[in-house]
Design an enzyme around this catalytic site. Sequence first.
Site, PDB file in Angstrom:
ATOM      1  N   HIS A 199       0.824  -1.217   0.000  1.00 24.02           N
ATOM      2  CA  HIS A 199       0.000   0.000   0.000  1.00 24.02           C
ATOM      3  C   HIS A 199       0.850   1.255   0.000  1.00 24.02           C
ATOM      4  CE1 HIS A 199      -3.059  -2.974   0.810  1.00 24.02           C
ATOM      5  NE2 HIS A 199      -3.800  -2.158   0.093  1.00 24.02           N
ATOM      6  N   GLU A 441     -11.046 -11.369  -4.617  1.00 21.24           N
ATOM      7  CA  GLU A 441      -9.605 -11.303  -4.335  1.00 21.24           C
ATOM      8  C   GLU A 441      -9.105 -12.528  -3.587  1.00 21.24           C
ATOM      9  OE1 GLU A 441      -8.757  -7.742  -2.087  1.00 21.24           O
ATOM     10  OE2 GLU A 441     -10.554  -7.929  -0.885  1.00 21.24           O
ATOM     11  N   ASP A 465      -4.475  -8.845  -4.127  1.00 22.38           N
ATOM     12  CA  ASP A 465      -4.613  -9.982  -3.221  1.00 22.38           C
ATOM     13  C   ASP A 465      -4.846 -11.269  -3.985  1.00 22.38           C
ATOM     14  OD1 ASP A 465      -4.221  -9.069  -0.556  1.00 22.38           O
ATOM     15  OD2 ASP A 465      -6.029  -7.869  -0.787  1.00 22.38           O
ATOM     16  N   CYS A 512      -9.830  -3.525  -9.786  1.00 26.40           N
ATOM     17  CA  CYS A 512      -9.335  -2.361  -9.042  1.00 26.40           C
ATOM     18  C   CYS A 512      -7.967  -2.626  -8.439  1.00 26.40           C
ATOM     19  CB  CYS A 512     -10.335  -1.919  -7.983  1.00 26.40           C
ATOM     20  SG  CYS A 512     -10.667  -3.184  -6.754  1.00 26.40           S
TER      21      CYS A 512
HETATM   22  C1  PEP Z   1      -6.617  -5.708  -4.219  1.00 27.93           C
HETATM   23  O1  PEP Z   1      -6.393  -6.582  -3.387  1.00 27.93           O
HETATM   24  O2  PEP Z   1      -6.332  -5.814  -5.421  1.00 27.93           O
HETATM   25  C2  PEP Z   1      -7.230  -4.438  -3.807  1.00 27.93           C
HETATM   26  C3  PEP Z   1      -7.579  -3.542  -4.687  1.00 27.93           C
HETATM   27  O3  PEP Z   1      -7.367  -4.234  -2.471  1.00 27.93           O
HETATM   28  P1  PEP Z   1      -6.166  -3.759  -1.532  1.00 27.93           P
HETATM   29  O4  PEP Z   1      -4.983  -3.462  -2.411  1.00 27.93           O
HETATM   30  O5  PEP Z   1      -6.639  -2.574  -0.778  1.00 27.93           O
HETATM   31  O6  PEP Z   1      -5.945  -4.954  -0.670  1.00 27.93           O
HETATM   32 MG    MG Z   2      -7.259  -6.447  -1.446  1.00 24.12          MG
END
Ligand code: PEP
Ligand code: MG
Length: 588
Positions: A199, A441, A465, A512
């Site tokens: 992140h 995910e 994920d 996403c």
């Molecule tokens: C993902 O897992 O691709 C996602 C968009 O969620 P995060 O990155 O917040 O875990």
């Molecule tokens: Mg995720």
Amino acid sequence: MDKSENQAEFVYEGIPASPGIAIAPVHVIARGFSAPEVYQIEESEVSSEQERFKEAIDLTKRQLVELQNRLEDLAGENESAIFEAHVMMIEDPSVYKRVLAGISSRCQNAEYVFYAVMQNFLEAMRRIPDPFLRERTADIEDVAQRVLRNFSPDNVTRHMGPDDRHILVAYDLAPSDTASMDRRHVMGFATEQGSVNSHTAILARSFGIPAVVGLEGCVIDVVALSSAILDGYSGKLILHPTEETLARYRTLGDAKAKVRSSLDAKRGAATETVDGRVLTVSANIEIVEELPLVKRSGAKGIGLYRTEFLLLEGEEMPDEQRQTEIYSKVAREMAPHQVIIRTLDAGGDKLPVEPLTEPEPNPFLGWRGIRVSLARPAMFREQIRAVLRASACGKVAVMFPMISGLSEIWRGKEMVRRCMDELEKEGVPFDRDLPVGIMIEVPAAALCADLLAPEVDFFSIGTNDLIQYTVAADRVNPHVADLYRPTHPAVIRLIKRTIDAANDNGIWTGICGEMAGDIRLTPLLIGLGVEELSVGPQMVPRVGQAIRSLSYAECAAMSDEALRHTRSQGVLDLSLSLARKHYAELLD
Ligand code: PEP
Ligand code: MG
């Protein structure tokens, strides 16, 4: 080796995490205690600087012994033993020797060299799996801070604090460090740890801060104040660049700026392939401060609002009223476009929703996402009520993270229904038709997508994920970064399976995860049949232009072939060949 010895150009190779180029002096920071000022000293000052270090250590020792004696009188020998341990720490000969050597090789002030040595020592300790030893880092920080206070601040000639423009170098940065970074001063950052899908890296891309991760050994080797170039395209940190290198990077920067301004001219244009397939390009956000960036990007909505970043505001989730205000603001500002609010996805590499008594052995397989919300119904209810109340201010949808099966959807939807009934009784306006979607995910969800699709209004594939769980490679662990392959045949089959199930049930599928913003893969994703791509705001114009350059028919034929391919590299090459054919100038 100390790079300050000859000031020759030196290149560290890492992993590119956020594109862009930064040219500035480096500033090295550590966790746990604040950085002292750093300045160069003359060679003739080395021995007096070493003396200052010895004096600071002696003073600290005297203070600790005094504290130990006082505590012994008050609380007995057992309690006071802690200070004995502290004295032993600062007498540690390896630290002592390294600081003395560092002062003479780096020609920098004693407190800064002490700080640099300690931060490395501490970071090594933080990585030790033994929780008892890990906890001792707090004691060491405490002593180190005391030593730092015991230096005298004279002879300051050139110093740099975080208020100057700089490239930040750190062992690791938490997503919260990146979110709160002062972007006027931090031109880019480089870390030893981290990976492209952490992140921290995602936020860097959202903010457009160049970043390189996985630069092993850089914290101890890099000398603060060194002139440097950070190349977020190829993943390099170049120390003491020559005039020639600087000129090359300035030229590259100009070329990138040209591409950016040509993309600027097309912001907001329709995102339709040359043969008429329309895709939605929306943006991912973590904090509301990103809204101006999103609006400037031309995104047609927010495809993922990571609400867990609200935990940065305080120790727990803000209350219903505060959440309502925030979500309503986002909904109003993005109207008439849709805002998909994802319920809390705390845990993993993000902030936990509440302090855990013991660290989880496997945080990514632990208490995160919908699991936490379902276990804390009062908190979940507040969030759902806030989302519903915001739905009166614009076009809002809700999305549950980390769904692994039907019962989690049912329980999530049950909470939505219950909150709708409550609000109705209270006469509070909201959208009765609020779309409810889920993130795909977890491989279990992708494999059972046909069972889940009839229950929801849309799927959004969280590839970050999905990839880590499918290939069993931690998304933030640089040691397994090689195995973390978005184009692994297993991953693309799961994506295809998800889209097929959605189509059979008349719902749409978006992506996403970070894969959506990787324009090398846009041909593949279009070909597989996704209808929405939600990406970091900085990537919106680029992804839009990639879509406008491609033909759906050509992408579909290519992805059919990709699905039959046996190797990740082969799949990537197929997609990349279309990307190169149609928009080579956009590729970094
Ligand atoms: C993902 O897992 O691709 C996602 C968009 O969620 P995060 O990155 O917040 O875990
Ligand atoms: Mg995720």
